[in-house]
Design a protein around this motif. Structure first.
Motif, PDB file in Angstrom:
ATOM      1  N   GLN A 152       1.228  47.564 -39.014  1.00  0.00           N
ATOM      2  CA  GLN A 152       1.889  47.277 -37.736  1.00  0.00           C
ATOM      3  C   GLN A 152       0.891  46.740 -36.716  1.00  0.00           C
ATOM      4  O   GLN A 152       1.222  45.854 -35.926  1.00  0.00           O
ATOM      5  CB  GLN A 152       2.566  48.535 -37.187  1.00  0.00           C
ATOM      6  N   PHE A 153      -0.338  47.249 -36.744  1.00  0.00           N
ATOM      7  CA  PHE A 153      -1.391  46.711 -35.875  1.00  0.00           C
ATOM      8  C   PHE A 153      -1.590  45.228 -36.151  1.00  0.00           C
ATOM      9  O   PHE A 153      -1.620  44.407 -35.225  1.00  0.00           O
ATOM     10  CB  PHE A 153      -2.706  47.470 -36.092  1.00  0.00           C
TER      11      PHE A 153
ATOM     12  N   LYS B 193       0.507  43.187 -37.459  1.00  0.00           N
ATOM     13  CA  LYS B 193       1.717  42.513 -36.985  1.00  0.00           C
ATOM     14  C   LYS B 193       1.654  42.276 -35.475  1.00  0.00           C
ATOM     15  O   LYS B 193       2.039  41.208 -34.968  1.00  0.00           O
ATOM     16  CB  LYS B 193       2.950  43.361 -37.326  1.00  0.00           C
ATOM     17  N   ASN B 194       1.179  43.281 -34.762  1.00  0.00           N
ATOM     18  CA  ASN B 194       1.077  43.160 -33.308  1.00  0.00           C
ATOM     19  C   ASN B 194       0.046  42.108 -32.901  1.00  0.00           C
ATOM     20  O   ASN B 194       0.204  41.431 -31.879  1.00  0.00           O
ATOM     21  CB  ASN B 194       0.719  44.514 -32.694  1.00  0.00           C
TER      22      ASN B 194
ATOM     23  N   GLU C 103       1.722  38.713 -33.090  1.00  0.00           N
ATOM     24  CA  GLU C 103       2.553  38.451 -31.911  1.00  0.00           C
ATOM     25  C   GLU C 103       1.699  38.122 -30.694  1.00  0.00           C
ATOM     26  O   GLU C 103       2.019  37.210 -29.921  1.00  0.00           O
ATOM     27  CB  GLU C 103       3.440  39.664 -31.620  1.00  0.00           C
ATOM     28  N   MET C 104       0.629  38.860 -30.504  1.00  0.00           N
ATOM     29  CA  MET C 104      -0.248  38.627 -29.357  1.00  0.00           C
ATOM     30  C   MET C 104      -0.879  37.242 -29.413  1.00  0.00           C
ATOM     31  O   MET C 104      -0.944  36.528 -28.407  1.00  0.00           O
ATOM     32  CB  MET C 104      -1.327  39.709 -29.295  1.00  0.00           C
TER      33      MET C 104
ATOM     34  N   ILE D  44      -5.234  45.360 -28.561  1.00  0.00           N
ATOM     35  CA  ILE D  44      -4.044  45.631 -29.358  1.00  0.00           C
ATOM     36  C   ILE D  44      -4.257  46.866 -30.229  1.00  0.00           C
ATOM     37  O   ILE D  44      -3.348  47.695 -30.401  1.00  0.00           O
ATOM     38  CB  ILE D  44      -3.686  44.416 -30.229  1.00  0.00           C
TER      39      ILE D  44
ATOM     40  N   ASP E 199      -3.903  49.880 -28.042  1.00  0.00           N
ATOM     41  CA  ASP E 199      -2.473  50.112 -27.809  1.00  0.00           C
ATOM     42  C   ASP E 199      -1.815  50.768 -29.020  1.00  0.00           C
ATOM     43  O   ASP E 199      -0.937  51.622 -28.874  1.00  0.00           O
ATOM     44  CB  ASP E 199      -1.765  48.774 -27.520  1.00  0.00           C
ATOM     45  N   SER E 200      -2.257  50.379 -30.199  1.00  0.00           N
ATOM     46  CA  SER E 200      -1.619  50.919 -31.409  1.00  0.00           C
ATOM     47  C   SER E 200      -1.913  52.406 -31.581  1.00  0.00           C
ATOM     48  O   SER E 200      -1.037  53.151 -32.027  1.00  0.00           O
ATOM     49  CB  SER E 200      -2.063  50.140 -32.649  1.00  0.00           C
TER      50      SER E 200
ATOM     51  N   SER F 280       0.098  54.425 -29.045  1.00  0.00           N
ATOM     52  CA  SER F 280       1.544  54.495 -29.327  1.00  0.00           C
ATOM     53  C   SER F 280       1.892  55.574 -30.343  1.00  0.00           C
ATOM     54  O   SER F 280       3.065  55.924 -30.489  1.00  0.00           O
ATOM     55  CB  SER F 280       2.038  53.138 -29.835  1.00  0.00           C
TER      56      SER F 280
END
Length: 216
Positions: free
Chosen positions: A10-11, A13-14, A17-18, A205, A208-209, A212
């Motif tokens: 998921q990191f 993936k993020n 997006e970033m 990022i 943030d991961s 979260s």
């Protein structure tokens, strides 16, 4: 803290997006110092990673295999110098992951320390050269120091990412000493290095991961 293989995917993936969101910003920074394609180059690499995450890595639970696959995919997709740099860092991190499905605090700190060491050895740049290492070296040094002192990975990463931000911002007043931008001499001053900027954004990022996670 427990950071699972799914968290790692998921990191990444993020990051995809970033990079898409910041692609134009990164290319604009690069127009002041280089070919103006850093954002596009990073986008090509991370879009290839995204395809890998959605296919071969979809059900992968081995953090080492995930990191190695991301490294190799990014390298094959990106022909510029940034490809080997990130690939080397990710491969070094993969070795630290030890084929685990879950990473603990020490694993995460060691993963990123190994990542930075790999990039540094591959690129040969130091703090003050106006490169991504102005972001990565302060990050790594702060991360290791804070984790040794506190034993708290979450707090260490917060301090480390702040140090990375300061390092990135410091590149604005530096002369380029590596790559094509080194030819600009005094004209290279006044602009943040795009590689330093993208490295900082990726580290942000990751912070943030871990923030979260419910077990943060």
């Amino acid at each position: 803290m427990i950071y699972s293989a799914n968290d790692l995917k998921q990191f990444f993936k993020n990051v995809v997006e970033m990079i898409e969101d910041k692609k134009d910003y990164l290319s604009e920074l690069d127009r002041k110092l280089g070919d103006g394609d850093h954002g596009v180059t990073m986008s090509i690499g991370w879009q290839a990673v995204n395809e890998q995450l959605d296919s071969d890595l979809k059900d992968e639970e081995d953090c080492t295999k995930i990191s190695m696959a991301v490294a190799r995919t990014f390298l094959s997709a990106v022909g510029s110098s940034v490809g080997p740099l990130y690939a080397t860092g990710l491969l070094r991190g993969a070795k630290i992951a030890g084929n685990k499905s879950e990473l603990n605090d020490s694993d995460l700190v060691n993963y990123w320390a190994a990542f930075v060491d790999g990039v540094k050895e591959r690129g040969g740049a130091e703090v003050g050269d106006k490169t991504m290492m102005d972001t990565l070296i302060p990050f790594s040094e702060t991360l290791k120091k804070q984790f040794t002192e506190t034993g708290e990975a979450s707090l260490a990463f917060e301090s480390a990412v702040e140090a990375a931000k300061q390092g990135m911002e410091s590149t604005k007043d530096l002369l380029s000493k590596k790559g094509r931008s080194s030819r600009l001499g005094e004209r290279s001053k006044g602009a943040i290095d795009p590689g330093a900027a993208s490295a900082y954004l990726i580290l942000s990022i990751f912070l943030d991961s871990i923030k979260s996670l419910q077990h943060y």
